[in-house]
Design an enzyme around this catalytic site. Structure first.
Site, PDB file in Angstrom:
ATOM      1  N   HIS A 164      -0.859   4.577   7.843  1.00 13.25           N
ATOM      2  CA  HIS A 164       0.500   4.936   8.284  1.00 13.25           C
ATOM      3  C   HIS A 164       0.987   6.145   7.490  1.00 13.25           C
ATOM      4  O   HIS A 164       0.761   6.216   6.289  1.00 13.25           O
ATOM      5  CB  HIS A 164       1.443   3.762   8.047  1.00 13.25           C
ATOM      6  CG  HIS A 164       2.883   4.074   8.342  1.00 13.25           C
ATOM      7  ND1 HIS A 164       3.391   4.066   9.624  1.00 13.25           N
ATOM      8  CD2 HIS A 164       3.912   4.431   7.522  1.00 13.25           C
ATOM      9  CE1 HIS A 164       4.678   4.389   9.572  1.00 13.25           C
ATOM     10  NE2 HIS A 164       5.018   4.620   8.303  1.00 13.25           N
ATOM     11  N   GLY A 211     -26.266  27.504  26.415  1.00 10.89           N
ATOM     12  CA  GLY A 211     -26.020  27.134  27.800  1.00 10.89           C
ATOM     13  C   GLY A 211     -24.584  27.350  28.257  1.00 10.89           C
ATOM     14  O   GLY A 211     -23.811  28.075  27.637  1.00 10.89           O
ATOM     15  N   GLY A 229     -10.190  17.293  38.799  1.00 11.22           N
ATOM     16  CA  GLY A 229     -11.022  16.698  37.761  1.00 11.22           C
ATOM     17  C   GLY A 229     -10.760  17.434  36.460  1.00 11.22           C
ATOM     18  O   GLY A 229      -9.825  18.227  36.355  1.00 11.22           O
ATOM     19  N   GLU A 280     -35.062  29.592  27.803  1.00 11.62           N
ATOM     20  CA  GLU A 280     -33.679  29.805  28.240  1.00 11.62           C
ATOM     21  C   GLU A 280     -33.600  31.108  29.026  1.00 11.62           C
ATOM     22  O   GLU A 280     -34.116  32.136  28.595  1.00 11.62           O
ATOM     23  CB  GLU A 280     -32.738  29.847  27.035  1.00 11.62           C
ATOM     24  CG  GLU A 280     -31.314  30.259  27.351  1.00 11.62           C
ATOM     25  CD  GLU A 280     -30.635  29.407  28.419  1.00 11.62           C
ATOM     26  OE1 GLU A 280     -30.035  30.002  29.344  1.00 11.62           O
ATOM     27  OE2 GLU A 280     -30.719  28.168  28.348  1.00 11.62           O
ATOM     28  N   VAL A 298     -14.403  22.094  42.441  1.00 12.79           N
ATOM     29  CA  VAL A 298     -14.703  20.932  43.286  1.00 12.79           C
ATOM     30  C   VAL A 298     -16.023  20.272  42.912  1.00 12.79           C
ATOM     31  O   VAL A 298     -16.771  19.801  43.761  1.00 12.79           O
ATOM     32  CB  VAL A 298     -14.705  21.327  44.778  1.00 12.79           C
ATOM     33  CG1 VAL A 298     -13.299  21.616  45.246  1.00 12.79           C
ATOM     34  CG2 VAL A 298     -15.608  22.541  45.034  1.00 12.79           C
TER      35      VAL A 298
END
Length: 464
Positions: free
Chosen positions: A443, A41, A182, A35, A269
């Site tokens: 419910h 990440g 998006g 990494e 974008v």
């Protein structure tokens, strides 16, 4: 420095890479992971997790503003953007530290540095300590992706932001332009709009959230506009003129060019895969539009080399990457895992209202030649939604009229990102409308709408 040998080397410690490493270790493989920046990440550090922390702050703020609706009193309501960001960064740090702990617990050897593949089965890791040589029969590429930057719309960290800048904003926008609707763009638009920024969203396609079912997109747009957002569809930002305290955007809509001034712009974008400087071309790896081409088992065509997650193409989702990581680790360990089916992976967008979906849209199902039955159920017909003060939303289901197969499910409204998994499980189990209709939903819950939507597709709906 002597070469270290492993059964499996994973490059990239995001949600695809670190999960692959853990699963490989569980199966008895000797595993290394490389990494270059943060354990966890982009997702844990600059993506999924910190954005959700910020959106939660906006959600609570929104509820505080609505206190009177619930018979409550709240005075002097406000927010501290620096404190909101601090909490978000703290959440990210906590989870990143958790990944480091998991590597240690599972005896995965971690190498911090920049990886390259000098030859088949070889990995060189460059760091401040120098270059370390590693080798393995199986190497998993999980290098992820980064924000796409269009010429002239690049982030500068001051007035024009990438998603990273938007997570640690140098100021609170007053008048904001978001380029792209998006998941990333609309989530940031929702966050800043809720906190009071005058927000405009520009989308080049004919509707916001263009990957979603058209009805869901239209419903979400209506809510965004109701909240004060300005939505420009079939529009394009052609140019940005940057000044010290403002940005002038040149926006083209229907062939007509206009200019508008903003104090902040967020560019969202799309993404590009991190395929550069790895040595892929020399190994014969096929790359198509910044993504590694793979088969259904994430194999690249180069023996022992796999690619998972964002680098391997759509859908660009952390849970898809994680599942591919598990699949590849099991394959390497000699197992026979099922391939990941992209059409059975749910997509979730955490704007307000939330949007979630799995499978085919109604239009896509028809395009594929299915004769469909479609069911819909509105939040306004659900007791729990009304009790929560969240009556705006809809659940939509699409079935194959011949077989009863659940082809797709699409939702917009409160907590739908938590509800969608019910339909995901249904698709995985190859459930038909019969099993779903015979299932007893508790419910009062929002999940009852999932049941009613199925009933509606077969003209048996109860509460509308």
């Amino acid at each position: 420095m002597a070469e270290k040998t492993f059964d499996m080397i994973v490059i990239g410690a995001g949600p695809g890479g670190y999960v692959a490493a853990i699963r490989g270790a569980q199966l008895g493989l000797k595993v290394a992971i490389v990494e270059r920046e943060h354990m966890g990440g982009i997702c844990l550090n600059w993506g999924c997790i910190p954005t959700k922390a910020m959106l939660r702050s906006a959600e609570v703020f929104h509820l505080m503003e609505r206190a009177a609706d619930f018979g409550l009193k709240a005075e002097g309501i406000g927010y501290d953007i620096d404190a909101v960001v601090k909490r978000s960064r703290g959440v990210a740090k906590q989870l990143s530290s958790g990944v480091a702990f998991l590597m240690k617990k599972n005896k995965v050897e971690v190498f911090m540095g920049e990886a390259t593949l000098p030859a088949k089965g070889k990995v060189a890791v460059k760091s401040d300590k120098g270059v370390e040589a590693l080798s393995a029969k199986n190497i998993v590429l999980a290098t992820g992706a980064r924000a796409r930057e269009l010429p002239g719309l690049e982030g500068d960290g001051k007035r024009v932001w990438t998603y990273k800048d938007a997570l640690v904003p140098p100021h609170m926008p007053k008048k904001l332009l978001v380029i792209g609707s998006g998941a990333i763009g609309i989530e940031f638009a929702s966050f800043y709009n809720t906190l009071g920024a005058e927000t405009t969203v520009v989308e080049v396609m004919d509707r916001v959230l263009p990957v979603e079912d058209a009805e869901i997109s239209a419903f979400a747009k209506k809510q965004f506009v109701k909240q004060g957002m300005k939505i420009l569809e079939k529009s394009m930002v052609k140019k940005l003129d940057r000044a010290k305290d403002k940005v002038t955007a040149h926006i083209e809509t229907g062939g007509k060019l206009t200019t508008q001034e903003f104090d902040t712009v967020i560019s969202a974008v799309g993404i590009v895969g991190n395929v550069e400087n790895l040595g892929l071309e020399a190994l014969g790896v096929k790359v198509d539009r910044t993504h590694v081409v793979t088969d259904q088992y994430c194999a690249t065509g180069v023996e022992g080399l796999y690619a998972i997650g964002d680098i391997a193409g759509a859908p660009w989702l952390a849970h898809k990457a994680s599942h591919e990581g598990v699949m590849v680790a099991e394959l390497i360990a000699g197992g026979k895992p099922h391939p990941v089916k992209p059409e059975s992976i749910a997509g979730c967008t955490y704007c307000h209202p939330q949007v979630a979906s799995v499978g085919y849209t109604e239009a896509k199902a028809k395009e594929l030649g299915y004769d469909v039955k479609v069911g819909r159920f509105p939040f306004i017909g659900n007791g729990k939604a009304i009790a929560l003060g969240e009556p705006e939303g809809m659940v939509k289901t699409v079935f194959d009229a011949k077989t009863g197969e659940l082809l797709g499910a699409h939702m917009v409204g409160a907590e739908v990102t938590e509800l969608i998994q019910g339909y995901v499980v249904g698709r995985q189990l190859e459930t038909t409308e019969a099993e779903l209709m015979e299932t007893v939903f508790p419910h009062p819950t929002l999940s009852e709408m999932m049941h009613e939507s199925v009933l509606d597709a077969y003209d048996r709906v109860i509460h509308i």
